[in-house]
Design a protein around this motif. Structure first.
Motif, PDB file in Angstrom:
ATOM      1  N   LEU A  96       0.933  -1.278  -0.100  1.00 16.33           N
ATOM      2  CA  LEU A  96       0.046  -0.070   0.059  1.00 16.33           C
ATOM      3  C   LEU A  96       0.780   1.374   0.012  1.00 16.33           C
ATOM      4  N   SER A  97       1.849   1.268   0.870  1.00 13.16           N
ATOM      5  CA  SER A  97       2.926   2.541   0.714  1.00 13.16           C
ATOM      6  C   SER A  97       3.472   2.593  -0.561  1.00 13.16           C
ATOM      7  N   LEU A  98       3.859   1.576  -1.143  1.00 15.14           N
ATOM      8  CA  LEU A  98       4.453   1.594  -2.791  1.00 15.14           C
ATOM      9  C   LEU A  98       3.404   2.096  -3.786  1.00 15.14           C
ATOM     10  N   LEU A  99       2.216   1.846  -3.451  1.00 12.64           N
ATOM     11  CA  LEU A  99       1.069   2.078  -4.284  1.00 12.64           C
ATOM     12  C   LEU A  99       0.800   3.670  -3.939  1.00 12.64           C
ATOM     13  N   GLY A 100       0.723   3.926  -2.885  1.00  7.28           N
ATOM     14  CA  GLY A 100       0.441   5.359  -2.571  1.00  7.28           C
ATOM     15  C   GLY A 100       1.457   6.380  -3.095  1.00  7.28           C
ATOM     16  N   LEU A 101       2.650   5.893  -2.658  1.00  4.07           N
ATOM     17  CA  LEU A 101       3.965   6.782  -3.315  1.00  4.07           C
ATOM     18  C   LEU A 101       4.065   6.840  -4.843  1.00  4.07           C
ATOM     19  N   GLY A 102       3.317   5.730  -5.351  1.00  6.69           N
ATOM     20  CA  GLY A 102       3.474   5.784  -6.878  1.00  6.69           C
ATOM     21  C   GLY A 102       2.311   6.626  -7.382  1.00  6.69           C
ATOM     22  N   ILE A 103       1.353   6.796  -6.733  1.00  6.42           N
ATOM     23  CA  ILE A 103       0.109   7.747  -7.070  1.00  6.42           C
ATOM     24  C   ILE A 103       0.652   9.058  -6.943  1.00  6.42           C
ATOM     25  N   ALA A 104       1.322   9.130  -5.880  1.00  5.23           N
ATOM     26  CA  ALA A 104       1.755  10.636  -5.391  1.00  5.23           C
ATOM     27  C   ALA A 104       2.697  11.146  -6.448  1.00  5.23           C
ATOM     28  N   MET A 105       3.378  10.167  -6.798  1.00  5.74           N
ATOM     29  CA  MET A 105       4.763  10.785  -7.800  1.00  5.74           C
ATOM     30  C   MET A 105       4.060  11.047  -9.213  1.00  5.74           C
ATOM     31  N   LEU A 106       2.799  10.496  -9.497  1.00  3.15           N
ATOM     32  CA  LEU A 106       2.322  10.751 -10.979  1.00  3.15           C
ATOM     33  C   LEU A 106       1.860  12.301 -10.867  1.00  3.15           C
ATOM     34  N   PHE A 107       1.831  12.937  -9.623  1.00  5.18           N
ATOM     35  CA  PHE A 107       1.663  14.245  -9.889  1.00  5.18           C
ATOM     36  C   PHE A 107       2.784  15.102  -9.635  1.00  5.18           C
ATOM     37  N   SER A 108       4.051  14.424  -9.473  1.00  5.66           N
ATOM     38  CA  SER A 108       5.310  15.163  -9.309  1.00  5.66           C
ATOM     39  C   SER A 108       6.192  15.259 -10.707  1.00  5.66           C
ATOM     40  N   ARG A 109       6.415  16.498 -11.258  1.00  9.46           N
ATOM     41  CA  ARG A 109       6.929  16.449 -12.436  1.00  9.46           C
ATOM     42  C   ARG A 109       8.693  15.934 -12.074  1.00  9.46           C
ATOM     43  N   GLY A 110       8.912  15.132 -13.187  1.00 10.23           N
ATOM     44  CA  GLY A 110      10.137  14.605 -12.927  1.00 10.23           C
ATOM     45  C   GLY A 110      10.246  13.345 -12.272  1.00 10.23           C
ATOM     46  N   LEU A 111       9.005  12.805 -11.573  1.00 14.50           N
ATOM     47  CA  LEU A 111       9.198  11.429 -10.966  1.00 14.50           C
ATOM     48  C   LEU A 111       8.081  10.633 -11.494  1.00 14.50           C
ATOM     49  N   ARG A 112       7.221  11.099 -12.728  1.00 13.94           N
ATOM     50  CA  ARG A 112       6.064  10.300 -13.091  1.00 13.94           C
ATOM     51  C   ARG A 112       6.319   8.891 -13.644  1.00 13.94           C
ATOM     52  N   LEU A 113       7.636   8.524 -14.074  1.00 16.16           N
ATOM     53  CA  LEU A 113       8.198   7.396 -14.458  1.00 16.16           C
ATOM     54  C   LEU A 113       8.290   6.659 -13.322  1.00 16.16           C
ATOM     55  N   LEU A 114       8.792   7.058 -12.260  1.00 15.81           N
ATOM     56  CA  LEU A 114       9.041   6.126 -10.811  1.00 15.81           C
ATOM     57  C   LEU A 114       7.509   5.600 -10.523  1.00 15.81           C
ATOM     58  N   GLY A 115       6.685   6.686 -10.449  1.00 16.70           N
ATOM     59  CA  GLY A 115       5.295   6.614 -10.166  1.00 16.70           C
ATOM     60  C   GLY A 115       4.559   5.522 -10.991  1.00 16.70           C
ATOM     61  N   ILE A 116       4.684   5.527 -12.259  1.00 10.32           N
ATOM     62  CA  ILE A 116       4.229   4.397 -12.884  1.00 10.32           C
ATOM     63  C   ILE A 116       4.893   3.036 -12.637  1.00 10.32           C
ATOM     64  N   ILE A 117       6.047   3.002 -12.509  1.00 13.31           N
ATOM     65  CA  ILE A 117       6.845   1.683 -12.211  1.00 13.31           C
ATOM     66  C   ILE A 117       6.162   1.300 -10.622  1.00 13.31           C
ATOM     67  N   SER A 118       6.105   1.943  -9.868  1.00 12.42           N
ATOM     68  CA  SER A 118       5.542   1.611  -8.615  1.00 12.42           C
ATOM     69  C   SER A 118       4.067   1.285  -8.705  1.00 12.42           C
ATOM     70  N   ILE A 119       3.371   1.768  -9.469  1.00 11.59           N
ATOM     71  CA  ILE A 119       1.827   1.306  -9.554  1.00 11.59           C
ATOM     72  C   ILE A 119       1.867   0.009 -10.196  1.00 11.59           C
ATOM     73  N   ILE A 120       2.740  -0.406 -11.134  1.00 13.20           N
ATOM     74  CA  ILE A 120       2.752  -1.625 -11.839  1.00 13.20           C
ATOM     75  C   ILE A 120       3.479  -2.738 -10.916  1.00 13.20           C
ATOM     76  N   TYR A 121       4.523  -2.396 -10.154  1.00 16.55           N
ATOM     77  CA  TYR A 121       5.006  -3.138  -9.490  1.00 16.55           C
ATOM     78  C   TYR A 121       4.272  -3.492  -8.152  1.00 16.55           C
ATOM     79  N   ALA A 122       3.534  -2.748  -7.505  1.00 14.68           N
ATOM     80  CA  ALA A 122       2.717  -2.931  -6.220  1.00 14.68           C
ATOM     81  C   ALA A 122       2.115  -4.160  -6.110  1.00 14.68           C
ATOM     82  N   PRO A 123       1.179  -4.205  -7.421  1.00 16.56           N
ATOM     83  CA  PRO A 123       0.431  -5.492  -7.305  1.00 16.56           C
ATOM     84  C   PRO A 123       1.150  -6.935  -7.518  1.00 16.56           C
ATOM     85  N   ILE A 124       2.203  -6.882  -7.861  1.00 15.35           N
ATOM     86  CA  ILE A 124       3.298  -7.976  -8.124  1.00 15.35           C
ATOM     87  C   ILE A 124       3.490  -8.588  -6.728  1.00 15.35           C
TER      88      ILE A 124
END
Length: 133
Positions: free
Chosen positions: A45-73
């Motif tokens: 849940l922490s990884l997913l929450g951080l990933g969603i938050a990073m989608l709204f942070s310029r320069g960190l969107r790719l890490l956000g997408i990777i986190s959202i994909i990685y979290a359910p794994i």
């Protein structure tokens, strides 16, 4: 955003606890799997929450997408690992599960570090924005 740093530290501590509980089960047959799974769920849940938050942070969107994909794994692999490669080679699945968990902790740490660097250094933020634009 202090919430990102708090989430990072909580997830890191809980993740270390999950790692230690998993190793205790694997090496010493100490059965605290319910606590281990709860800790893993918190890390997920922490990884997913951080990933969603990073989608709204310029320069960190790719890490956000990777986190959202990685979290359910994490929970999918954790909940199905006992049915994979049963027998003498099951230790390979256990090692893979441990590495996936460590990977999540590394990703959480990377997000926290990059986020903090971007918030402290506006010049870095501007250079990342111009590279993407």
């Amino acid at each position: 955003m202090i919430a990102v740093q708090i989430t990072r530290w909580v997830a890191s501590i809980i993740g270390l606890g999950a790692l230690l509980l998993g190793l205790a089960f694997w090496l010493f047959h100490i059965d605290l799997l319910n606590v281990h799974m709860l800790f893993g769920f918190i890390v997920t849940l922490s990884l997913l929450g951080l990933g969603i938050a990073m989608l709204f942070s310029r320069g960190l969107r790719l890490l956000g997408i990777i986190s959202i994909i990685y979290a359910p794994i994490l929970p999918i692999f954790g909940m199905t690992q006992d049915r994979l490669l049963i027998g003498d080679l099951h230790w390979l699945i256990r090692v893979a599960h441990m590495l996936v968990g460590i990977g999540a902790l590394v990703l959480i740490g990377l997000i926290g570090t990059r986020y903090q660097a971007l918030k402290r250094n506006p010049t870095l933020k501007a250079s990342l924005s111009s590279e993407k634009g």
